[in-house]
Design an enzyme around this catalytic site. Sequence first.
Site, PDB file in Angstrom:
ATOM      1  CB  SER A 167      -2.330  20.221   1.528  1.00 29.36           C
ATOM      2  OG  SER A 167      -1.363  20.720   0.639  1.00 29.36           O
ATOM      3  CG  ASP A 176      -6.903  15.414  -3.508  1.00 31.50           C
ATOM      4  OD1 ASP A 176      -7.308  15.024  -2.404  1.00 31.50           O
ATOM      5  OD2 ASP A 176      -6.330  14.668  -4.314  1.00 31.50           O
ATOM      6  CD  GLU A 205       1.362  12.844   4.665  1.00 29.61           C
ATOM      7  OE1 GLU A 205       0.804  13.135   3.595  1.00 29.61           O
ATOM      8  OE2 GLU A 205       1.464  11.672   5.067  1.00 29.61           O
TER       9      GLU A 205
HETATM   10  C1  GAR Z   1      -0.326   9.660   3.438  1.00 34.57           C
HETATM   11  O1  GAR Z   1       0.899  10.048   2.896  1.00 34.57           O
HETATM   12  C2  GAR Z   1      -1.436  10.538   2.906  1.00 34.57           C
HETATM   13  O2  GAR Z   1      -1.026  11.832   2.628  1.00 34.57           O
HETATM   14  C3  GAR Z   1      -1.814   9.813   1.650  1.00 34.57           C
HETATM   15  O3  GAR Z   1      -1.763   8.469   1.983  1.00 34.57           O
HETATM   16  C4  GAR Z   1      -0.728   8.273   2.930  1.00 34.57           C
HETATM   17  C5  GAR Z   1      -1.246   7.396   4.042  1.00 34.57           C
HETATM   18  O4  GAR Z   1      -0.204   6.987   4.879  1.00 34.57           O
HETATM   19  N1  GAR Z   1      -3.108  10.197   1.197  1.00 34.57           N
HETATM   20  C6  GAR Z   1      -3.417  10.351  -0.079  1.00 34.57           C
HETATM   21  O5  GAR Z   1      -2.645  10.155  -0.983  1.00 34.57           O
HETATM   22  C7  GAR Z   1      -4.856  10.788  -0.320  1.00 34.57           C
HETATM   23  N2  GAR Z   1      -5.003  11.246  -1.655  1.00 34.57           N
HETATM   24  P1  GAR Z   1      -0.515   6.302   6.264  1.00 34.57           P
HETATM   25  O6  GAR Z   1      -1.498   5.166   5.996  1.00 34.57           O
HETATM   26  O7  GAR Z   1       0.804   5.774   6.731  1.00 34.57           O
HETATM   27  O8  GAR Z   1      -1.091   7.323   7.174  1.00 34.57           O
END
Ligand code: GAR
Length: 228
Positions: A167, A176, A205
């Site tokens: 999301s 969140d 994402e």
């Molecule tokens: C992502 O999956 C994002 O959704 C999550 O951290 C990851 C970062 O990956 N965020 C959270 O959990 C926030 N609550 P990235 O550093 O490879 O972009």
Amino acid sequence: MPAPTDTSQINGERYPTLTFPTIGPWPKFQRPLCLGVMASGSGTNFEALQESIHAGDLDAELRLLVVNRPGCGAKARAERLGIACELRDHRQFDSREALDHELVRTFQDAGVEAVVMAGWMRIVTPVLIEAFPGKLINIHPSLLPAFKGMDAVGQSLQAGVRIAGCSVHEVLKDVDAGPILAQAAVPVLPGDDRDSLAARIQREEHRLLPWATALAGQRWRAAADDQG
Ligand code: GAR
């Protein structure tokens, strides 16, 4: 016949995504969105934003990345991509508010109009939220409002859900919990562990965050036009 929501029959290679918003024409702005990004981790979402800009899709400029961990992958990506990056190590600040005051100063000095939290693993306070009202967005690896907070992927597996996802939402004081801008859903497949499910979610994402940012940008600019 399996029930429609029985994802155990789904071929994860062929159908990694269950549902994703239709991507229409990418909105173009009078001048590109001028964005700040915050990241704590490997920075794949940060790089996905830049790739979308480079592809001519997201009409934006990444003015500045702020990271809170000295050796994080996001910082290395910024260096490779030639995007300005500043470290604001949370351990150097007495409180969450003190860090957020510094973030506000940093982003305002850089002239950014909105901020994308792309894997920022700190709770933010009203200091930051109120400096960018409606213009602070976050990506979270669950179908909110389910599985807020830390380890959303682990929480999803623990709960035994058959459909997981990601999301993008506006950031409000409650963690969140802000208005949802866009979501994508993926199946949870038999034998999934945290890594395999997180990887499937991350693929979405990387498509979702640029698109949701473009949608949010339309609102930001429409609001700015209304104010004259
Ligand atoms: C992502 O999956 C994002 O959704 C999550 O951290 C990851 C970062 O990956 N965020 C959270 O959990 C926030 N609550 P990235 O550093 O490879 O972009």
